[in-house]
Design a protein around this motif. Sequence first.
Motif, mmCIF file in Angstrom:
data_model
loop_
_atom_site.group_PDB
_atom_site.id
_atom_site.type_symbol
_atom_site.label_atom_id
_atom_site.label_comp_id
_atom_site.label_asym_id
_atom_site.label_seq_id
_atom_site.Cartn_x
_atom_site.Cartn_y
_atom_site.Cartn_z
ATOM 1 N N PHE A 159 0.852 -1.188 0.000
ATOM 2 C CA PHE A 159 0.000 0.000 0.000
ATOM 3 C C PHE A 159 0.889 1.241 0.000
ATOM 4 C CE2 PHE A 159 0.716 -1.505 4.273
ATOM 5 C CZ PHE A 159 0.969 -0.375 5.023
ATOM 6 N N SER A 160 0.345 2.315 -0.528
ATOM 7 C CA SER A 160 1.118 3.555 -0.637
ATOM 8 C C SER A 160 1.244 4.214 0.731
ATOM 9 C CB SER A 160 0.450 4.508 -1.626
ATOM 10 O OG SER A 160 -0.847 4.846 -1.173
ATOM 11 N N PRO A 161 2.240 5.083 0.895
ATOM 12 C CA PRO A 161 2.479 5.687 2.209
ATOM 13 C C PRO A 161 1.315 6.571 2.674
ATOM 14 C CG PRO A 161 4.375 5.973 0.763
ATOM 15 C CD PRO A 161 3.271 5.473 -0.085
ATOM 16 N N SER A 162 1.101 6.547 3.983
ATOM 17 C CA SER A 162 0.224 7.515 4.644
ATOM 18 C C SER A 162 1.000 8.049 5.843
ATOM 19 C CB SER A 162 -1.092 6.880 5.080
ATOM 20 O OG SER A 162 -0.867 5.835 6.006
ATOM 21 N N ILE A 163 0.833 9.352 6.123
ATOM 22 C CA ILE A 163 1.638 9.995 7.170
ATOM 23 C C ILE A 163 0.711 10.604 8.217
ATOM 24 C CG2 ILE A 163 3.198 11.921 7.671
ATOM 25 C CD1 ILE A 163 4.641 11.380 5.099
ATOM 26 N N ARG A 164 1.069 10.371 9.460
ATOM 27 C CA ARG A 164 0.356 10.989 10.579
ATOM 28 C C ARG A 164 1.342 11.908 11.298
ATOM 29 N NH1 ARG A 164 -0.100 9.436 15.809
ATOM 30 N NH2 ARG A 164 0.827 7.403 15.329
ATOM 31 N N VAL A 165 0.898 13.172 11.553
ATOM 32 C CA VAL A 165 1.736 14.148 12.246
ATOM 33 C C VAL A 165 1.104 14.424 13.612
ATOM 34 C CG1 VAL A 165 2.727 16.462 12.186
ATOM 35 C CG2 VAL A 165 2.408 15.183 10.048
#
Length: 301
Positions: free
Chosen positions: A205-211
Amino acid sequence: MLEDPEFKAPIGNVTTPVGREAILSCTIDHIAKYKVGWLKAEDQTILTLHDKVVTHNVRISVTHDNRSTWQLHIRQIKESDRGCYMCQINTSIMKKQIGCIDVHVPPDILYEETSPDLSIREGDNASLVCKATGHPPPRITWRREDTEYILLRKSLREITKVESYNGSTLYFWKVDRKQMGAYFCIASNDVPPAVSKRIILSVNFSPSIRVPNQLLGAPLNTDVQLECTVEAYPNTVNYWDKNGEIIFDGIKYSVKEKRANYIVYMWLLIRHFNKTDIGTYKCISTNSIGRAEGTLRLYGM
């Protein structure tokens, strides 16, 4: 007048693991002048006649105890020896008894019919298949290598957690990243040893970012740490950016990351925070499927 010979007890059936010795016992009263023979019941092949071995099979022998109990021995037993055997007395009206041998065989994985490692896009359906031979037919049990629960999705919102799953096919409907991992298919049939195969399920799966903190204030002349959390597979290339320029590890900045399965924790430490460090920072992650970025705004207090 001589009494006719009689069987004293049934031969009975014998179960023997492959490679061991199987013994069938035929006990007779009043054998006198009569002869005893052992035959393979299926095709009437003569194996022994009285105390002589007739067959050319060197694994077969015959013994008797005071001409009362006649024993058929089959050493290093094979699957092909499974079947029924006849103890026969050559009276005018032939007398016979039958006993059967069941040969138990430990399980063995059929690698050509068992799934290799599997790589699949998140949201697609997937099946892991495991086939094995053995007698009795082996049971197939699935477990995760990391001892975590196996997650089975019944619908978009309903997920069942199980420690193990029984069956030759482990089916994943709309596979999820949390189902990624190494699975053991274990074949057992109570004949040791049990055997297993390790199969890796990779979910792409493609990247997902949590900040965690998108807006961060810090006093001047202190060290400030920015953090992002990335989820992606396969592995990603990760970096920090300010105003379109990549930030490298060095005297001013410390760039670190830590991987745990498909999760990457990214940290950027800014040493001696000053007015020129105020601005917008981006954590960026790319892999073969896609790209993602997270934005953090840093201001002075």
